[in-house]
Scaffold this motif. Sequence first.
Motif, PDB file in Angstrom:
ATOM      1  N   ASP A 211      74.948  35.983  65.058  1.00  0.00           N
ATOM      2  CA  ASP A 211      75.043  34.638  64.794  1.00  0.00           C
ATOM      3  C   ASP A 211      73.667  33.964  65.230  1.00  0.00           C
TER       4      ASP A 211
ATOM      5  N   SER B 106      83.560  35.112  51.663  1.00  0.00           N
ATOM      6  CA  SER B 106      83.285  35.737  53.016  1.00  0.00           C
ATOM      7  C   SER B 106      81.563  35.686  53.130  1.00  0.00           C
TER       8      SER B 106
ATOM      9  N   ASP C  76      80.530  32.471  54.340  1.00  0.00           N
ATOM     10  CA  ASP C  76      80.711  32.108  55.510  1.00  0.00           C
ATOM     11  C   ASP C  76      79.851  32.993  56.557  1.00  0.00           C
ATOM     12  N   GLU C  77      79.515  34.327  55.963  1.00  0.00           N
ATOM     13  CA  GLU C  77      78.582  34.880  56.636  1.00  0.00           C
ATOM     14  C   GLU C  77      77.092  34.622  56.823  1.00  0.00           C
TER      15      GLU C  77
ATOM     16  N   ARG D  78      76.956  31.759  59.215  1.00  0.00           N
ATOM     17  CA  ARG D  78      77.025  32.276  60.546  1.00  0.00           C
ATOM     18  C   ARG D  78      75.582  32.872  60.980  1.00  0.00           C
ATOM     19  N   VAL D  79      74.831  33.836  60.060  1.00  0.00           N
ATOM     20  CA  VAL D  79      73.791  34.475  60.412  1.00  0.00           C
ATOM     21  C   VAL D  79      72.506  33.590  60.411  1.00  0.00           C
TER      22      VAL D  79
ATOM     23  N   PRO E 243      75.364  24.269  57.653  1.00  0.00           N
ATOM     24  CA  PRO E 243      76.572  23.772  58.094  1.00  0.00           C
ATOM     25  C   PRO E 243      76.326  22.253  58.349  1.00  0.00           C
TER      26      PRO E 243
END
Lengths: 602, 602
Positions: free
Chosen positions: B478, B498, B501-502, B505-506, B601
């Motif tokens: 993360d 996905s 999303d990833e 996250r990263v 985000p």
Amino acid sequence: MCNDDFTNPLFLINMSSSRNASTDDFRSAAPLRHAKEIQFAGPIELELGGQLESVTCAYETWGSLNKDRSNAILVCHAISGDSHAAKHDADDDPGWWDRLIGPGKPIDTNRFFVICPNVLGGCRGTTGPSDVIPGSNPPQRYGAQFPRITIGDIVMIQRLLADSLGIEAFRAVIGGSLGGHQAMIWSIRYPQSVQTCIAIATSPRLTNQALGFDVVARNAIQTDPNFCDGQYYDSDLRPDTGLAIARMLGHITYLSSQAMEAKFDPDRHDPRQFASIFEQRFSVGSYLAHQGEKFTTRFDANSYVAISMAMDLLDLGSSRLQLMESFDDLRCDCLIISFSSDWLFPPRQSQDIVEALSALGKPVTYAEITTDAGHDAFLIDKDIDQYAGLIEAKLGTLSDPDSPLTLAEEAILEMVSPDSSVLDLGCGDGRLLSALAARGHNRLVGVEVAQDDLVRAAKRGLNVIDYDLNQGLPAFIDGQFDYVVLSGTLQAVANIESLFDEMMRVGKHTIVSFPNFAYRALREDYVMRGRSPKANGAFNFDWFNTPNRRFPSIADVCDLCDQKGIAIKSEIYFDSESNRRVSAIDDPNLNADTAILLLSPT
Amino acid sequence: MCNDDFTNPLFLINMSSSRNASTDDFRSAAPLRHAKEIQFAGPIELELGGQLESVTCAYETWGSLNKDRSNAILVCHAISGDSHAAKHDADDDPGWWDRLIGPGKPIDTNRFFVICPNVLGGCRGTTGPSDVIPGSNPPQRYGAQFPRITIGDIVMIQRLLADSLGIEAFRAVIGGSLGGHQAMIWSIRYPQSVQTCIAIATSPRLTNQALGFDVVARNAIQTDPNFCDGQYYDSDLRPDTGLAIARMLGHITYLSSQAMEAKFDPDRHDPRQFASIFEQRFSVGSYLAHQGEKFTTRFDANSYVAISMAMDLLDLGSSRLQLMESFDDLRCDCLIISFSSDWLFPPRQSQDIVEALSALGKPVTYAEITTDAGHDAFLIDKDIDQYAGLIEAKLGTLSDPDSPLTLAEEAILEMVSPDSSVLDLGCGDGRLLSALAARGHNRLVGVEVAQDDLVRAAKRGLNVIDYDLNQGLPAFIDGQFDYVVLSGTLQAVANIESLFDEMMRVGKHTIVSFPNFAYRALREDYVMRGRSPKANGAFNFDWFNTPNRRFPSIADVCDLCDQKGIAIKSEIYFDSESNRRVSAIDDPNLNADTAILLLSPT
């Protein structure tokens, strides 16, 4: 093959590495309570030139033979199996295929008379190397004098058994692994006597890798100093060390790597300890030591050598043509099942069988079951539950779920001429083929990858093959079908060009039905909203997760046909929104959401 | 591991299964002409509590150590290898890595001083079980008294060797299989002493399947009646049968099933025959018999047991967290290479290493080489040629092909703030990362699946990981990067959601550049022609074979961001046709063919 485990009380037994042959032979050590025996007088000639004076065959049966002797099913066991395929009553020892065989089960003993014989060369009742040579005086066991046998010999003894029971033909011959080899050889040698061949986790011959493992296993047995060239029965010592090592190796090959991680990783460095001559540093080692030693209490080393060699010698061919020659006389319906993680008998080998059968026009259904269990899957309940429906379907427990045809499917029916043969690519649950069957067509084959659709189609009594269309159509020969149908599947295929080539090669005609991605509603949506177009029905997917792989318009497909020298012989267009046909002069590329084209090479 | 074959003249030798230890021990039987020896006085304490009075280490060297002793490379051999990694002159025997090591070769002995020691526990010069216990009187060999060793012990002796040569740090430590284990343990134990770790066809620990094979191999050796608990050196008989069986099994695991078909199928039923105690019914059997017997002339059974156990005991962890803990102190640059058909050390295990390293922010490059050769690939010339470029790149033989940035890439550069860390997904030949490196960024990682691009990127000195974006980004933790860049790759990915999303996250920020499939030219083409739209540049593909997987417009991507709670912080649009930017108020969804969005985000 390794369905017993540490939970087995035998695990606690400290086994010595030698046993006394005179008091403890294999048949008396573990009598099979329900086994019957029949003796065949000889001399019995074997395939490779040997002969046997006489042969005893041990077998078990379930259910009753009906009056016309038409309900018999032969079940064939794998290398370390025996005749005890299922329980005979609630108190009986478990059988290796209890999940499949019994009253009301997929092989329903209320309907069928099931027979499972121990194989020739074995050590659980049927004549094998540990038996006394008939007429020898003083009594002497075969040992190394046991002639080399083949799967053909194993099956020939089963044929004698069938004859003696008055069974001319089996409703089905069924087996996994070596049992699958027997089922295939039955179908080849006695084509009149097999109505359905069900061969599971099997192959036309072993891979060279699998051969290599068998060679190492036999070397371990045959170089065990107690092996004494196979003449160990009169000695106090047995080649148990070599046999145990052979069995350990077998166990590794029966499991997938994933299954071994799941099974042995939790206590990798914390193995169970028991007295053994074998290493137990890791949990996998402890398990293998246990399995290896336990095996020596129930199996004869010479039998292991004889049966594994019979399996290794089987060779139905490596090329398509050789396989087609091997299967040419087959007259049965075939069900071939493989398991995705089986690396000993990999799915590719079952596909080779299926492709040869299908190129010969033999009826065949094929499924690759997705599982982590490896070769052992054919014995494991949860995997049996995945494939049992296919067996039920082949044994005639059919359902015909009522699902009405779509407009496009009805249009396809119109295009197919009576009595013609049809290959349906992406056949779904088989309703189009069912409708054709109802209309009297009988050379019908479906191709489908979705496992539940595959079972549903099989349950309609259809022959359906598990198959990825992106690989082309190697299972089928040139001009094999009057019609190849690709219905509502074009947009899901990536390798369009090679599929078109293959359809043209395999079918005299090809019928393609597909959604038109230049349909008015889509054009409007795209131009007005500036977004990946959506509309009702087949078009109702988001850009980021649509299962569709290609997005052709009618014009696109026509262009491609033109480019490839394919003629459009007939065309039907719909606007399924308004449920009406669209005439060819009414700009179907704009006004129709569905096209059905009848194609053939120009 | 099995790079010798029937062509070897040894094949013609009829080997007896026992040899006389007193006249024929392993070190004198096969002296390594160019090996040097060095002795370390003891007691030397071992990891598992044992100790050795003294240790002799045999090693070979190539090239010259430079003045500041900074050009030394340590090469570590696999289980049956030895110090003879390469020829020393034209007349010398071939080495096992001749293709890699030598003047002008990828490990260039004109530049580097290369050292390859025989491992502790071995039988080719370095102290092992077949050696005489120092001070024993009468002289006695270790045999079973040789203490249990670990990879850590093997490496510790190599550390003593390095110290004795005045080498504080290695430019690189390199090895395949067990050699890769040594390279990793070097990097973990002596982080200051390894500049680059190159671990090929290796794993953080063996799979349970591989463990199982080793257990069976050791059981075959240790139950050979001639093994005598390891004290066979004073006997006329050696456990050669068990050792040969162990070796046969090894050979099967080193090859892929495909490689075995290619190698053994042409003469499957027509094996070469030679005098042997082992079965030779099939060509694979004949080969295994030959390889097994030959091995016994050059290897000691106790060494096989000791070294294979050291390998089996290695356990850097199974979970990500355990692996991260194991690698936490690493200070080197890593190159990890796996082979697609290696089922003994499967690519997944190398990926586990890579994902742990990368989650720790350690510099790592990873490639999965596509080959049919199995585990053996690391020794096979044609596969060495596939991975040698990566080794050259890591050893500083860099090229920087001049390829100008695209408009989109220049726009991305604008968006990335100075000194930030960047992960480039689908980095191609690495030109964007190169430009960032030139601008002074140093935490840069690329992800790419195309093998030639991967090598090109590595040759720019970049860390690049072989990786399928459809699997998400499990290699990264993360918030690991300031920026995650997906440049010109969005349309090639299936699992868009996905991946979004990833990326969120990263990365603290995500930059997505993509072609706009609602660009004016496409809309016009689609509406006017009623065909799957085409236009110049990124849009010039046919519907039936475009490599693109998804076809979003700018509006589509913005909708998805909105739906997923992702904020668009900055946006740049182009019409690359006219080579100009398109303002956000000038309907870029219609007028721009390329979009670059900076996301984070909300």
